[in-house]
Design a protein around this motif. Structure first.
Motif, PDB file in Angstrom:
ATOM      1  N   ALA A  36      18.337  16.227  12.830  1.00 37.51           N
ATOM      2  CA  ALA A  36      18.110  15.242  13.892  1.00 37.51           C
ATOM      3  C   ALA A  36      18.008  15.956  15.231  1.00 37.51           C
ATOM      4  CB  ALA A  36      19.239  14.211  13.939  1.00 37.51           C
ATOM      5  N   VAL A  37      17.316  15.334  16.169  1.00 37.09           N
ATOM      6  CA  VAL A  37      17.218  15.826  17.549  1.00 37.09           C
ATOM      7  C   VAL A  37      17.349  14.623  18.469  1.00 37.09           C
ATOM      8  CG1 VAL A  37      15.739  17.779  16.932  1.00 37.09           C
ATOM      9  CG2 VAL A  37      14.685  15.594  17.603  1.00 37.09           C
ATOM     10  N   TYR A  38      17.500  14.895  19.748  1.00 36.87           N
ATOM     11  CA  TYR A  38      17.506  13.842  20.749  1.00 36.87           C
ATOM     12  C   TYR A  38      16.168  13.822  21.487  1.00 36.87           C
ATOM     13  CZ  TYR A  38      22.669  13.342  20.616  1.00 36.87           C
ATOM     14  OH  TYR A  38      23.975  13.098  20.265  1.00 36.87           O
ATOM     15  N   ARG A  39      15.670  12.613  21.746  1.00 39.60           N
ATOM     16  CA  ARG A  39      14.554  12.420  22.671  1.00 39.60           C
ATOM     17  C   ARG A  39      15.098  11.837  23.967  1.00 39.60           C
ATOM     18  NH1 ARG A  39       9.328  12.606  20.523  1.00 39.60           N
ATOM     19  NH2 ARG A  39       9.095  12.256  18.280  1.00 39.60           N
ATOM     20  N   VAL A  49      16.874  11.034  16.985  1.00 42.27           N
ATOM     21  CA  VAL A  49      15.755  10.855  16.059  1.00 42.27           C
ATOM     22  C   VAL A  49      16.118  11.622  14.793  1.00 42.27           C
ATOM     23  CG1 VAL A  49      13.306  11.236  15.650  1.00 42.27           C
ATOM     24  CG2 VAL A  49      14.119  10.696  17.957  1.00 42.27           C
ATOM     25  N   HIS A  50      16.270  10.907  13.676  1.00 43.14           N
ATOM     26  CA  HIS A  50      16.743  11.515  12.432  1.00 43.14           C
ATOM     27  C   HIS A  50      15.576  11.817  11.496  1.00 43.14           C
ATOM     28  CE1 HIS A  50      21.125  10.807  13.067  1.00 43.14           C
ATOM     29  NE2 HIS A  50      20.653   9.864  13.877  1.00 43.14           N
ATOM     30  N   ARG A  51      15.680  12.943  10.832  1.00 43.89           N
ATOM     31  CA  ARG A  51      14.657  13.349   9.866  1.00 43.89           C
ATOM     32  C   ARG A  51      14.464  12.275   8.796  1.00 43.89           C
ATOM     33  NH1 ARG A  51      14.922  16.369   5.051  1.00 43.89           N
ATOM     34  NH2 ARG A  51      17.146  16.740   5.405  1.00 43.89           N
ATOM     35  N   SER A  52      15.557  11.622   8.412  1.00 50.18           N
ATOM     36  CA  SER A  52      15.482  10.608   7.359  1.00 50.18           C
ATOM     37  C   SER A  52      14.654   9.394   7.761  1.00 50.18           C
ATOM     38  CB  SER A  52      16.895  10.156   6.971  1.00 50.18           C
ATOM     39  OG  SER A  52      17.567   9.601   8.095  1.00 50.18           O
ATOM     40  N   GLN A  53      14.412   9.243   9.070  1.00 53.55           N
ATOM     41  CA  GLN A  53      13.646   8.104   9.565  1.00 53.55           C
ATOM     42  C   GLN A  53      12.153   8.401   9.651  1.00 53.55           C
ATOM     43  OE1 GLN A  53      15.644   7.747  13.330  1.00 53.55           O
ATOM     44  NE2 GLN A  53      17.248   6.383  12.529  1.00 53.55           N
ATOM     45  N   MET A  54      11.749   9.612   9.280  1.00 51.14           N
ATOM     46  CA  MET A  54      10.361  10.029   9.419  1.00 51.14           C
ATOM     47  C   MET A  54       9.845  10.551   8.085  1.00 51.14           C
ATOM     48  SD  MET A  54      10.766  12.099  13.053  1.00 51.14           S
ATOM     49  CE  MET A  54       8.999  12.309  13.300  1.00 51.14           C
ATOM     50  N   SER A  55       8.541  10.583   7.933  1.00 47.74           N
ATOM     51  CA  SER A  55       7.962  11.217   6.757  1.00 47.74           C
ATOM     52  C   SER A  55       8.161  12.724   6.870  1.00 47.74           C
ATOM     53  CB  SER A  55       6.471  10.902   6.663  1.00 47.74           C
ATOM     54  OG  SER A  55       5.757  11.575   7.694  1.00 47.74           O
ATOM     55  N   PRO A  56       8.193  13.451   5.739  1.00 44.71           N
ATOM     56  CA  PRO A  56       8.330  14.911   5.814  1.00 44.71           C
ATOM     57  C   PRO A  56       7.250  15.558   6.674  1.00 44.71           C
ATOM     58  CG  PRO A  56       8.664  14.140   3.558  1.00 44.71           C
ATOM     59  CD  PRO A  56       8.190  12.959   4.343  1.00 44.71           C
ATOM     60  N   TRP A  69      13.850  20.944  21.729  1.00 45.44           N
ATOM     61  CA  TRP A  69      14.477  19.776  21.114  1.00 45.44           C
ATOM     62  C   TRP A  69      15.980  19.857  21.333  1.00 45.44           C
ATOM     63  CZ3 TRP A  69      11.260  16.172  20.610  1.00 45.44           C
ATOM     64  CH2 TRP A  69       9.954  16.406  20.181  1.00 45.44           C
ATOM     65  N   VAL A  70      16.521  18.869  22.031  1.00 43.94           N
ATOM     66  CA  VAL A  70      17.958  18.822  22.304  1.00 43.94           C
ATOM     67  C   VAL A  70      18.688  18.468  21.013  1.00 43.94           C
ATOM     68  CG1 VAL A  70      19.770  17.579  23.562  1.00 43.94           C
ATOM     69  CG2 VAL A  70      17.663  18.273  24.730  1.00 43.94           C
ATOM     70  N   THR A  71      19.705  19.258  20.688  1.00 50.17           N
ATOM     71  CA  THR A  71      20.450  19.045  19.442  1.00 50.17           C
ATOM     72  C   THR A  71      21.888  18.590  19.676  1.00 50.17           C
ATOM     73  OG1 THR A  71      20.961  21.427  19.430  1.00 50.17           O
ATOM     74  CG2 THR A  71      19.064  20.699  18.128  1.00 50.17           C
ATOM     75  N   GLN A  72      22.374  18.708  20.924  1.00 46.95           N
ATOM     76  CA  GLN A  72      23.736  18.289  21.225  1.00 46.95           C
ATOM     77  C   GLN A  72      23.788  17.783  22.658  1.00 46.95           C
ATOM     78  OE1 GLN A  72      26.928  21.100  22.265  1.00 46.95           O
ATOM     79  NE2 GLN A  72      27.990  20.475  20.393  1.00 46.95           N
ATOM     80  N   VAL A  73      24.456  16.652  22.861  1.00 50.36           N
ATOM     81  CA  VAL A  73      24.667  16.097  24.198  1.00 50.36           C
ATOM     82  C   VAL A  73      26.151  15.809  24.365  1.00 50.36           C
ATOM     83  CG1 VAL A  73      24.158  14.214  25.785  1.00 50.36           C
ATOM     84  CG2 VAL A  73      22.349  15.086  24.302  1.00 50.36           C
ATOM     85  N   ASN A  74      26.730  16.441  25.394  1.00 48.45           N
ATOM     86  CA  ASN A  74      28.153  16.235  25.671  1.00 48.45           C
ATOM     87  C   ASN A  74      29.022  16.439  24.425  1.00 48.45           C
ATOM     88  OD1 ASN A  74      30.111  15.675  27.684  1.00 48.45           O
ATOM     89  ND2 ASN A  74      30.399  13.620  26.851  1.00 48.45           N
ATOM     90  N   PRO A  90      22.532  17.554  28.326  1.00 49.70           N
ATOM     91  CA  PRO A  90      22.468  18.250  27.039  1.00 49.70           C
ATOM     92  C   PRO A  90      23.375  19.475  27.067  1.00 49.70           C
ATOM     93  CG  PRO A  90      20.270  17.771  27.870  1.00 49.70           C
ATOM     94  CD  PRO A  90      21.220  17.481  28.987  1.00 49.70           C
ATOM     95  N   THR A  91      23.971  19.784  25.921  1.00 48.56           N
ATOM     96  CA  THR A  91      24.849  20.948  25.839  1.00 48.56           C
ATOM     97  C   THR A  91      24.373  21.979  24.826  1.00 48.56           C
ATOM     98  OG1 THR A  91      26.269  19.557  24.420  1.00 48.56           O
ATOM     99  CG2 THR A  91      26.954  19.864  26.696  1.00 48.56           C
ATOM    100  N   SER A  92      23.348  21.665  24.034  1.00 48.41           N
ATOM    101  CA  SER A  92      22.744  22.673  23.157  1.00 48.41           C
ATOM    102  C   SER A  92      21.365  22.173  22.756  1.00 48.41           C
ATOM    103  CB  SER A  92      23.597  22.926  21.909  1.00 48.41           C
ATOM    104  OG  SER A  92      23.109  24.045  21.190  1.00 48.41           O
ATOM    105  N   SER A  93      20.471  23.115  22.482  1.00 49.41           N
ATOM    106  CA  SER A  93      19.106  22.737  22.133  1.00 49.41           C
ATOM    107  C   SER A  93      18.434  23.843  21.344  1.00 49.41           C
ATOM    108  CB  SER A  93      18.278  22.445  23.397  1.00 49.41           C
ATOM    109  OG  SER A  93      18.105  23.633  24.142  1.00 49.41           O
ATOM    110  N   SER A  94      17.310  23.486  20.738  1.00 47.59           N
ATOM    111  CA  SER A  94      16.396  24.465  20.159  1.00 47.59           C
ATOM    112  C   SER A  94      15.275  24.651  21.175  1.00 47.59           C
ATOM    113  CB  SER A  94      15.840  23.971  18.815  1.00 47.59           C
ATOM    114  OG  SER A  94      14.933  24.917  18.282  1.00 47.59           O
TER     115      SER A  94
END
Length: 374
Positions: A36-39, A49-56, A69-74, A90-94
């Motif tokens: 998952a990532v944050y938008r 935004v979760h991978r499970s909610q999207m097609s591969p 892509w932000v991966t962690q917020v606070n 954001p506190t961590s990202s790709s």
């Protein structure tokens, strides 16, 4: 060629780095982005935004877009978020791969060198280092234990075994020193002396710098035999999240329009220019800036010093200042010095780091200078 490999190839070609193309084509970014990532949604905050909610296919297309892509917020990882996280940093990202590669290229990293990376993050840039240099040549340190554990798993799944350390990156890591190259994937206000001591003579430190006013510069310093480090800032403007101990403190609600009154002919809108903002930060390194409509504010949390600058009905601008530091006066002097020098980009400045001080100079080491905060 499967879809992920195809997208990796297309990304590598688009970035266009011959030295790092093989690593870009080999390292599976999807392992490091995670599930998952944050938008950023201006109305809602950071929306997971979760991978499970999207097609591969759609998920891989997202992963291999040259975006951060932000991966962690606070402290909340995206895969653990079930609702938007509002108005927090954001506190961590790709980080976008092209920026990662620009950092690696700016550092001048090549085969046979021993590299310390400050800020493992997702582990993607660490994997690029491992692929090109070999696992034993890469050491990476991450402050956040959750982020560090996640990166360790991703790197192992990808088949890489660098030295991974969970701890304060500002202290570096003595275990594998000395290093030929030190790179930071977080921004710092000043260069930690531990970094200088852990890099060998002739080695380099490449680090984005970010102060509390928001001014940025991209440092590339060479360590000398006397234990100092110096160099000019690079042409690139790069933006990375601040190292957490170097982040600006929170501001309270500010009272505007109080204090001593003066006027100025320096347009505060100059501070919307990155180079001018960097210069202002040199003059008032403990201050933060903001805008209240067309009013520029500067505030020093430590001393309570404050300045605000607003248009004057008769032309020019009115300045209000209070507290022991005259923030705008110092900024104005520095801006005038910069203007007289031809308004250079940050690459017109340099930095020398010694055990006693860190001094930014303009033009050459004997030119006008400002000390960074201790």
């Amino acid at each position: 060629m499967n879809l992920a490999a195809k997208l990796r190839h297309e990304l590598a070609v688009a970035i266009g780095s011959p030295d790092w193309q093989a690593a870009l084509e080999a390292v599976p970014r999807e392992l490091f982005v995670g599930d998952a990532v944050y938008r950023d949604d201006a109305g809602l905050g950071w929306v997971p935004v979760h991978r499970s909610q999207m097609s591969p296919e759609d998920w891989l297309a997202l992963v291999y877009t040259d975006e951060t892509w932000v991966t962690q917020v606070n402290g909340v990882m995206a895969e653990n978020a079930i609702e938007p996280v509002a108005i927090l940093r954001p506190t961590s990202s790709s980080t976008l791969p092209s920026l990662v590669v620009r950092m690696l290229e700016a550092a001048g990293i090549s085969e046979g060198e021993n590299v310390l990376e400050i800020g493992t993050g997702t582990g993607y840039s660490t994997a690029l280092l491992c692929h090109r240099l070999g696992d034993k040549a890469a050491t990476s340190i991450e402050f956040d234990p959750v982020v560090a554990d996640r990166a360790k798993v991703a790197l192992a799944v990808a088949g890489y075994t660098p030295t991974l350390v969970q701890g304060d990156g500002l202290l570096g890591y003595e275990g594998n020193a000395p290093y030929d190259r030190l790179i930071a994937t977080c921004s710092v206000r000043t260069i930690p002396l531990a970094w200088v001591r852990q890099v060998c003579e002739g080695g380099t430190i490449t680090a984005p710098m970010l102060g509390w006013t928001g001014g940025v510069a991209f440092a590339h310093l060479r360590v000398a035999d006397d234990g100092t480090a110096s160099g000019r800032f690079l042409n690139d403007d790069v933006y990375f999240m601040p190292a957490r101990p170097h982040a600006a403190p929170p501001l309270d609600v500010l009272e505007l329009g109080s204090g001593d009154v003066s006027d100025t002919q320096i347009d505060p809108l100059l501070l919307t220019d990155d180079a001018a903002l960097f210069v202002a930060q040199l003059a008032a390194p403990q201050a933060q800036h903001g805008w209240a409509g067309d009013i520029l504010t500067l505030h020093d949390v430590d001393t309570g010093s404050h300045a605000d600058v607003r248009p004057s009905p008769g032309g020019g601008w009115v300045v209000h200042q209070r507290g022991p530091l005259r923030l705008w006066d110092e900024v104005e002097k520095a801006i005038v010095t910069w203007q007289e020098a031809g308004r250079p980009h940050q690459s017109g400045f340099g930095l020398i780091v010694t055990g006693e001080e860190q001094r930014v100079w303009l033009g050459d080491p004997d030119g006008p200078g400002w000390n960074l905060p201790a």
